[in-house]
Write an enzyme that holds these catalytic residues in place. Structure first.
Site, mmCIF file in Angstrom:
data_model
loop_
_atom_site.group_PDB
_atom_site.id
_atom_site.type_symbol
_atom_site.label_atom_id
_atom_site.label_comp_id
_atom_site.label_asym_id
_atom_site.label_seq_id
_atom_site.Cartn_x
_atom_site.Cartn_y
_atom_site.Cartn_z
ATOM 1 N N LYS A 201 1.431 -10.916 0.417
ATOM 2 C CA LYS A 201 2.559 -10.821 -0.519
ATOM 3 C C LYS A 201 3.513 -11.965 -0.235
ATOM 4 C CE LYS A 201 4.254 -6.526 -1.651
ATOM 5 N NZ LYS A 201 5.037 -5.331 -1.399
ATOM 6 N N GLY A 234 0.045 5.410 -5.815
ATOM 7 C CA GLY A 234 -0.856 4.490 -6.516
ATOM 8 C C GLY A 234 -0.276 3.096 -6.698
HETATM 9 C C1 R5P Z 1 0.299 1.843 3.639
HETATM 10 O O1 R5P Z 1 0.493 1.351 4.740
HETATM 11 C C2 R5P Z 1 -0.938 2.626 3.324
HETATM 12 O O2 R5P Z 1 -2.056 2.083 3.955
HETATM 13 C C3 R5P Z 1 -1.157 2.716 1.820
HETATM 14 O O3 R5P Z 1 -1.378 1.414 1.317
HETATM 15 C C4 R5P Z 1 0.052 3.314 1.138
HETATM 16 O O4 R5P Z 1 0.441 4.483 1.782
HETATM 17 C C5 R5P Z 1 -0.235 3.597 -0.306
HETATM 18 O O5 R5P Z 1 0.886 4.179 -0.889
HETATM 19 P P1 R5P Z 1 1.120 4.128 -2.440
HETATM 20 O O6 R5P Z 1 -0.103 4.636 -3.110
HETATM 21 O O7 R5P Z 1 2.318 5.007 -2.683
HETATM 22 O O8 R5P Z 1 1.419 2.699 -2.798
#
Ligand code: R5P
Length: 310
Positions: A201, A234
């Site tokens: 990012k 997501g």
């Molecule tokens: C973050 O460190 C985890 O590995 C996942 O990428 C994260 O928890 C995903 O969360 P969300 O679906 O709310 O973006």
């Protein structure tokens, strides 16, 4: 009658979130699935009693199977009560099989004054009676070892998830949506002889615009499998998929172990252009034409056999 499996006697105790998984594990191990009587007192407190009348002597190993989503707080308390009720009945050890451990992302202090939630969860599981903890693709395996003061096993599953994606994709690039998920991508890619990378990012300091691009490899004209541990809202996956497609990827499939799918997560992922979601039953989930579910029963049984037989 107590059923003896491979010279050790076992009993399986199901938590409310993982009844089907517990039933399958018991069936395949040829071990009794014990009934659990539950009630809620008028003030909201919960009561459980494991029905040991089904077996005449204490088993060598009690296997408590539960998963900590949905209703993570209730299901955590239920798991502790089950472990506490089970451990005096096991002559060798009590094993907690918890495919999804809630609170696993708060695994260190990000800000002064916070709690290390995962440390609380793991130390409570141990003090309630879990001698051995088996989980699947925990957010940070190193922290699991640090905070669970018994034997802990983390089943790696990203290779099976990516393998399942191969039927939808042509020579895919295994992509982690951030550096934190890189180990999962690497593990799967090396096992399956595929290329892997992760997204980085970057924020434009003048416009503030956020860009997301692969660290090393080009994704143009490539089929992509994005691998992660958890899908919650997501947001992470939807952004990663969108950026891949904007940058010329042909097709995107998502492989994630724990699908919490909070609110409109599924819709967000579909709208971002994802072709398929491959996940596991670490959390109860229905298979659909969009979601393929990998059953964890066999990998958990293999791990159980390893810990029992040493
Ligand atoms: C973050 O460190 C985890 O590995 C996942 O990428 C994260 O928890 C995903 O969360 P969300 O679906 O709310 O973006």
């Amino acid at each position: 009658m107590l059923v003896v499996t491979d010279s050790y006697s076992l009993a399986v105790i199901p938590g409310s979130n993982a009844y089907n998984l517990a039933r399958k594990i018991a069936g395949k191990l040829n071990a009794p699935l014990l009934d659990v009587h539950r009630k809620t007192f008028p003030d909201g407190e919960n009561y459980i009693r494991i029905d040991y009348e089904k077996i005449t002597v204490s088993p060598d190993y009690n296997i408590v199977v539960n998963t900590l989503y949905p209703r993570q707080n209730d299901s955590f308390i239920e798991t502790l009560l089950l472990l506490n009720a089970a451990y005096p009945e096991a002559s060798k050890a009590t094993i907690a099989v918890i495919p999804y451990i809630a609170y696993s992302r708060q695994d260190k202090l990000f800000l002064r004054g916070e709690s290390i939630s995962l440390e609380v969860i793991l130390s409570c599981l141990r003090s309630a009676g879990a001698d051995i903890l088996i989980t699947v693709d925990v957010h940070n395996p190193i922290i699991l070892k640090r905070y669970f003061k018994g034997i802990s096993k983390n089943i790696l599953i990203s290779d099976l998830l990516v393998k399942a994606s191969l039927k939808y994709l042509d020579n895919p690039l295994v992509l982690a949506p951030d550096k934190g998920a890189l180990n999962r991508a690497r593990y799967a890619a090396l096992k399956l002889g595929l290329e892997f990378d992760y997204l980085v990012k970057q924020r434009d300091r003048i416009t503030g615009e956020v860009s997301l691009a692969p660290k090393e490899l080009s994704i143009r004209e490539r089929d992509i499998v994005i691998i992660d541990d958890i899908i919650s809202t997501g947001g992470t996956i939807a952004l990663a998929a969108k950026k891949c497609l904007e940058n010329g990827a042909r097709k995107v499939v998502v492989a994630a172990t724990h699908s919490l799918l909070v609110g409109n997560a599924l819709e967000k992922i579909r709208k971002a252009g994802v072709n398929k979601l491959i996940t596991t039953n670490s959390i109860p989930i229905e298979e659909t034409d969009f979601i393929e579910v990998i059953d964890l029963c066999d990998v958990i049984i293999n791990e159980l056999k390893r810990v029992i037989h040493g």
